[in-house]
Scaffold this motif. Sequence first.
Motif, PDB file in Angstrom:
ATOM      1  N   ALA A  56       0.825  -1.204   0.000  1.00 39.96           N
ATOM      2  CA  ALA A  56       0.000   0.000   0.000  1.00 39.96           C
ATOM      3  C   ALA A  56       0.861   1.258   0.000  1.00 39.96           C
ATOM      4  CB  ALA A  56      -0.935  -0.004   1.200  1.00 39.96           C
ATOM      5  N   GLN A  57       1.973   1.227   0.719  1.00 43.30           N
ATOM      6  CA  GLN A  57       2.848   2.397   0.773  1.00 43.30           C
ATOM      7  C   GLN A  57       3.520   2.651  -0.575  1.00 43.30           C
ATOM      8  OE1 GLN A  57       4.198   1.241   5.262  1.00 43.30           O
ATOM      9  NE2 GLN A  57       5.547   2.639   4.179  1.00 43.30           N
ATOM     10  N   PHE A  58       4.010   1.593  -1.226  1.00 42.71           N
ATOM     11  CA  PHE A  58       4.602   1.753  -2.544  1.00 42.71           C
ATOM     12  C   PHE A  58       3.571   2.294  -3.537  1.00 42.71           C
ATOM     13  CE2 PHE A  58       8.093  -1.073  -1.157  1.00 42.71           C
ATOM     14  CZ  PHE A  58       9.163  -0.408  -1.728  1.00 42.71           C
ATOM     15  N   MET A  59       2.334   1.794  -3.444  1.00 37.07           N
ATOM     16  CA  MET A  59       1.293   2.246  -4.359  1.00 37.07           C
ATOM     17  C   MET A  59       0.948   3.718  -4.108  1.00 37.07           C
ATOM     18  SD  MET A  59      -2.436   0.588  -5.039  1.00 37.07           S
ATOM     19  CE  MET A  59      -1.639  -0.815  -5.812  1.00 37.07           C
ATOM     20  N   PHE A  60       0.895   4.103  -2.840  1.00 40.31           N
ATOM     21  CA  PHE A  60       0.589   5.496  -2.506  1.00 40.31           C
ATOM     22  C   PHE A  60       1.626   6.436  -3.116  1.00 40.31           C
ATOM     23  CE2 PHE A  60       0.892   9.283   0.077  1.00 40.31           C
ATOM     24  CZ  PHE A  60      -0.430   9.624   0.338  1.00 40.31           C
ATOM     25  N   VAL A  61       2.895   6.108  -2.913  1.00 40.16           N
ATOM     26  CA  VAL A  61       3.960   6.945  -3.442  1.00 40.16           C
ATOM     27  C   VAL A  61       3.918   6.972  -4.964  1.00 40.16           C
ATOM     28  CG1 VAL A  61       6.469   7.167  -3.666  1.00 40.16           C
ATOM     29  CG2 VAL A  61       5.454   6.662  -1.446  1.00 40.16           C
ATOM     30  N   GLY A  62       3.666   5.817  -5.592  1.00 34.49           N
ATOM     31  CA  GLY A  62       3.628   5.762  -7.048  1.00 34.49           C
ATOM     32  C   GLY A  62       2.516   6.613  -7.633  1.00 34.49           C
ATOM     33  N   ILE A  63       1.331   6.565  -7.015  1.00 31.78           N
ATOM     34  CA  ILE A  63       0.190   7.337  -7.527  1.00 31.78           C
ATOM     35  C   ILE A  63       0.420   8.830  -7.329  1.00 31.78           C
ATOM     36  CG2 ILE A  63      -2.261   7.837  -7.174  1.00 31.78           C
ATOM     37  CD1 ILE A  63      -2.674   4.892  -6.582  1.00 31.78           C
ATOM     38  N   VAL A  64       0.882   9.235  -6.146  1.00 34.88           N
ATOM     39  CA  VAL A  64       1.124  10.652  -5.876  1.00 34.88           C
ATOM     40  C   VAL A  64       2.240  11.193  -6.761  1.00 34.88           C
ATOM     41  CG1 VAL A  64       1.878  12.293  -4.120  1.00 34.88           C
ATOM     42  CG2 VAL A  64       0.241  10.516  -3.524  1.00 34.88           C
ATOM     43  N   ALA A  65       3.308  10.390  -6.940  1.00 29.52           N
ATOM     44  CA  ALA A  65       4.432  10.844  -7.750  1.00 29.52           C
ATOM     45  C   ALA A  65       4.055  10.992  -9.223  1.00 29.52           C
ATOM     46  CB  ALA A  65       5.604   9.882  -7.609  1.00 29.52           C
ATOM     47  N   SER A  66       3.089  10.200  -9.684  1.00 27.11           N
ATOM     48  CA  SER A  66       2.667  10.275 -11.088  1.00 27.11           C
ATOM     49  C   SER A  66       1.604  11.340 -11.327  1.00 27.11           C
ATOM     50  CB  SER A  66       2.143   8.919 -11.549  1.00 27.11           C
ATOM     51  OG  SER A  66       1.007   8.535 -10.781  1.00 27.11           O
TER      52      SER A  66
END
Length: 272
Positions: A56-66
């Motif tokens: 979930a943390q990796f996904m959060f960072v990936g979505i926000v960064a994109s």
Amino acid sequence: MRSIWRTLRGDLARDIALVCAADTLVGVSFGAIAVGEGLPLWLPVLLSVVVFAGAAQFMFVGIVASGGTALAAVAAGLLVNARHVPFGFTVGDALGGGRLRRLAGSHLMIDETVAFALAQRDPVRRRAAYWACGVGLFVCWNAGVVLGALGGTAVSDTDAFGLDAAFPAVLLALVLPSLREAGTRRAALVGVGVALAAAPFLPAGVPVLLALAGLAVAGTGGERARKQGSGAVAEGGPVSGRVAEGGVPGGGAPGGGDDEPGTGSYDEERVP
């Protein structure tokens, strides 16, 4: 807590330590990637303490960064963590009693703690494995995230280290022993097939949830095996059929008369 640590034996303690070491590297990767994507240093640290769920943390960072919104990132994280609902039913007994204890245990409920708990047959050892792994991973994960976030400011290309491969490698090592059972292998193959087929068309995290369809296949196989076993007994298995025909293995009446000796009599010599 002391009784939990005393319950752990050499092999189990070693395995938990190895997983903690591997997840520390994954935490370093997460912290470095988050800071490398331009997020403030405090954000990955806060996520690791409050959320404590690597995927979930990796996904959060990936979505926000994109360029995605924080609301979309939170919704995606909740969707990925929906697998914790069946986890809770499976290992709820390992959390122990008391509202505060169960609340803390629920926060430590991740893939690794559930895998270690399910591998233990004894309830006491099961609870010890769950809490030891959960507490150890919480400390190691957060320490790794802090180190990675601090180091991420000095490293321009965090992908060059390949630390993101440590997370799936740890999960694969945890599930390999369970694949010895035919039902588990069948469920895993179906789940992998469903996830791979859905991955190109659905958002990240959804194919993982669809992979739970493999559990239905495993349950169907187990039910079929039970029905076949009960059918063999009803039709006359190697023991029950002979008992039904003659009362004892080998056929014949258990106590035959003089003219028709049963299985329990001697043909040449009678015992008075």
